[in-house]
Design a protein around this motif. Structure first.
Motif, PDB file in Angstrom:
ATOM      1  N   GLY B  20       8.715  -6.591  -0.327  1.00 19.13           N
ATOM      2  CA  GLY B  20       8.010  -5.366   0.055  1.00 19.13           C
ATOM      3  C   GLY B  20       7.400  -4.745  -1.188  1.00 19.13           C
ATOM      4  O   GLY B  20       8.002  -4.806  -2.264  1.00 19.13           O
ATOM      5  N   ARG B  22       4.740  -1.452  -3.002  1.00 18.64           N
ATOM      6  CA  ARG B  22       3.873  -0.271  -2.933  1.00 18.64           C
ATOM      7  C   ARG B  22       2.588  -0.717  -3.617  1.00 18.64           C
ATOM      8  O   ARG B  22       2.592  -0.999  -4.822  1.00 18.64           O
ATOM      9  N   PRO B  23       1.496  -0.852  -2.834  1.00 13.90           N
ATOM     10  CA  PRO B  23       0.282  -1.440  -3.413  1.00 13.90           C
ATOM     11  C   PRO B  23      -0.442  -0.448  -4.319  1.00 13.90           C
ATOM     12  O   PRO B  23      -0.202   0.760  -4.229  1.00 13.90           O
ATOM     13  N   GLU B  25      -3.609   1.773  -5.326  1.00 13.14           N
ATOM     14  CA  GLU B  25      -4.477   2.512  -4.395  1.00 13.14           C
ATOM     15  C   GLU B  25      -5.839   1.862  -4.229  1.00 13.14           C
ATOM     16  O   GLU B  25      -6.525   2.100  -3.242  1.00 13.14           O
ATOM     17  N   MET B  72      -3.190  -4.082   8.599  1.00 10.01           N
ATOM     18  CA  MET B  72      -2.317  -4.069   7.418  1.00 10.01           C
ATOM     19  C   MET B  72      -2.466  -5.303   6.542  1.00 10.01           C
ATOM     20  O   MET B  72      -1.995  -5.327   5.417  1.00 10.01           O
ATOM     21  N   ARG B  88       0.178  -8.715   3.318  1.00 11.89           N
ATOM     22  CA  ARG B  88      -0.136  -7.383   3.853  1.00 11.89           C
ATOM     23  C   ARG B  88      -0.248  -6.386   2.707  1.00 11.89           C
ATOM     24  O   ARG B  88       0.205  -6.645   1.595  1.00 11.89           O
ATOM     25  N   LEU B  89      -0.795  -5.221   3.042  1.00 13.57           N
ATOM     26  CA  LEU B  89      -0.883  -4.180   2.014  1.00 13.57           C
ATOM     27  C   LEU B  89       0.517  -3.735   1.592  1.00 13.57           C
ATOM     28  O   LEU B  89       0.737  -3.330   0.460  1.00 13.57           O
ATOM     29  N   ASP B  90       1.476  -3.824   2.521  1.00 12.99           N
ATOM     30  CA  ASP B  90       2.825  -3.345   2.204  1.00 12.99           C
ATOM     31  C   ASP B  90       3.789  -4.471   1.836  1.00 12.99           C
ATOM     32  O   ASP B  90       4.992  -4.239   1.708  1.00 12.99           O
ATOM     33  N   GLY B  91       3.296  -5.683   1.695  1.00 12.19           N
ATOM     34  CA  GLY B  91       4.222  -6.726   1.272  1.00 12.19           C
ATOM     35  C   GLY B  91       3.768  -8.144   1.551  1.00 12.19           C
ATOM     36  O   GLY B  91       2.716  -8.393   2.149  1.00 12.19           O
ATOM     37  N   PRO B 123       0.588  -4.805  -7.246  1.00 11.13           N
ATOM     38  CA  PRO B 123       1.498  -3.786  -6.700  1.00 11.13           C
ATOM     39  C   PRO B 123       1.968  -2.802  -7.777  1.00 11.13           C
ATOM     40  O   PRO B 123       2.202  -3.190  -8.908  1.00 11.13           O
ATOM     41  N   THR B 127       9.375  -3.056  -3.742  1.00 14.56           N
ATOM     42  CA  THR B 127      10.303  -2.078  -3.161  1.00 14.56           C
ATOM     43  C   THR B 127      11.463  -2.730  -2.414  1.00 14.56           C
ATOM     44  O   THR B 127      12.457  -2.080  -2.110  1.00 14.56           O
TER      45      THR B 127
END
Lengths: 92, 246
Positions: B20, B22-23, B25, B72, B88-91, B123, B127
């Motif tokens: 996981g 945190r990408p 911005e 995503m 994905r953007l979150d992982g 990233p 996370t």
């Protein structure tokens, strides 16, 4: 025999939605089962917790627990067109 | 916990490595989509991944509902659809469906694809690190007690009938020595043949705090997660099961 770990309560009672998201049929079956178990538990826990917190059933200012995203699904919709009732045999 | 041997008939139906993040911005979906160009030969299949959210709100003025769908990332599949990577953007999630060969090629491929993903997504931080192994153990019928095959099973009061027609059990077990948590899930599922009962043993081992950020330490930690996953599996099965999958 198992005991309850010495952790804050939310760590010991939460039913975990299956994550990371599985792609095989066994994993998907587990995700669905976990989802059903979670809804079942939340349905009951919500009432118990509201009683513990002394919430008044008459008030309408209830704030639901924010929904947590559980994953993503791919869906495909097809327009079936106008639907008609099935023929029904009237048994005199 | 006992150590592990290699099984010729390992009951793994799916293995997953998950990171996981945190990408940054600045990263956009188009950037993820462009990643497909560099892996298209091995992973020709492509599908979008979206996040659906729904909200129900009761207010004095009435009830309102809303739903949203947010793209995503993407899922890329190998030609035989046995190897699937989600970017994905979150992982990042890598899945290997049966037949599963062994940890090393699976980890090496995940490592290679993670490097491509990391270079694009940049990233801010990792996370969550997780390995998840879903096993299906087909137990020949009839048998008297699940404990002949599995050591982590529900305890039914002696005064009750002992036969189960359904089972879904999920245990959250802290692994304090390595700062991780195991989610152990067991369920009865539809068997592939009438002469067996199938139990899924799903081991999801993860860390969400003090996640290693440096790539070397991150992959070294995956070795630790994998070893511990093996120990959990070995602790859950009996010699009778070992004979079956040997």
């Amino acid at each position: 025999m198992p005991a309850v770990a010495d952790l804050p309560p939310q760590h010991s009672v939460v039913i975990v939605r299956s994550f990371p998201e599985a792609q095989g049929c066994e994993g998907r079956f587990l995700s669905d089962a976990a989802e059903r178990a979670t809804s079942h538990w939340e349905d009951r826990a919500e009432r118990l917790l509201s009683r513990l917190n002394g919430a008044d059933d008459e008030t309408l200012d209830y704030e639901s627990v924010p929904l947590v995203p559980v994953g993503s699904v791919l869906v495909r919709y097809e327009i079936a067109g106008e639907l008609r009732p099935l023929p029904y045999e009237w048994d005199e | 916990m006992p150590s592990r041997t290699q099984y010729s008939k390992a009951p793994i139906t799916e293995a997953i490595i998950d990171i996981g993040v945190r990408p940054s911005e600045s990263v956009r979906l188009d950037d993820l989509e462009r990643l497909h160009d560099s892996i298209r030969d091995e992973y020709p299949g492509k599908a979008g991944r979206s996040l659906f959210q729904g909200r129900f709100r009761a207010e004095r003025t009435g009830v309102s509902t809303s739903a949203s769908q947010k793209p995503m990332g993407f899922l890329f599949k190998s030609r035989d659809e046995k190897q699937i990577v989600q970017m994905r953007l979150d992982g990042f999630t890598m899945s290997r469906l049966a037949p599963y060969e062994s940890w090393k090629p699976f980890r090496d491929e995940a490592q290679r694809l993670w490097a491509l993903y990391r270079d694009v997504v940049q990233p801010e931080e990792a996370t969550r690190l997780a390995v998840r192994y879903i096993n299906r153990i087909d137990i020949p019928l009839p048998f008297d007690d699940l404990k002949e095959y599995l050591l982590t099973v529900p305890e039914v009061a002696p005064g009750l009938p002992q036969a189960l027609s359904g089972l879904f059990m999920q245990l959250t077990i802290p692994q304090e020595d390595i700062g991780c948590t195991t989610i152990l899930t067991e369920a009865l599922i539809e068997p592939p043949a009438p002469e067996v009962a199938s139990v899924v043993v799903d081991i999801d081992l993860f860390r969400t705090e003090r996640v290693p950020q440096d790539d070397g330490k991150l992959w070294a930690f995956f070795e630790l997660l994998h070893d511990r996953k093996n120990q959990v599996f070995e602790a859950c099965i009996t010699d009778k099961t070992r004979e079956m999958i040997q």
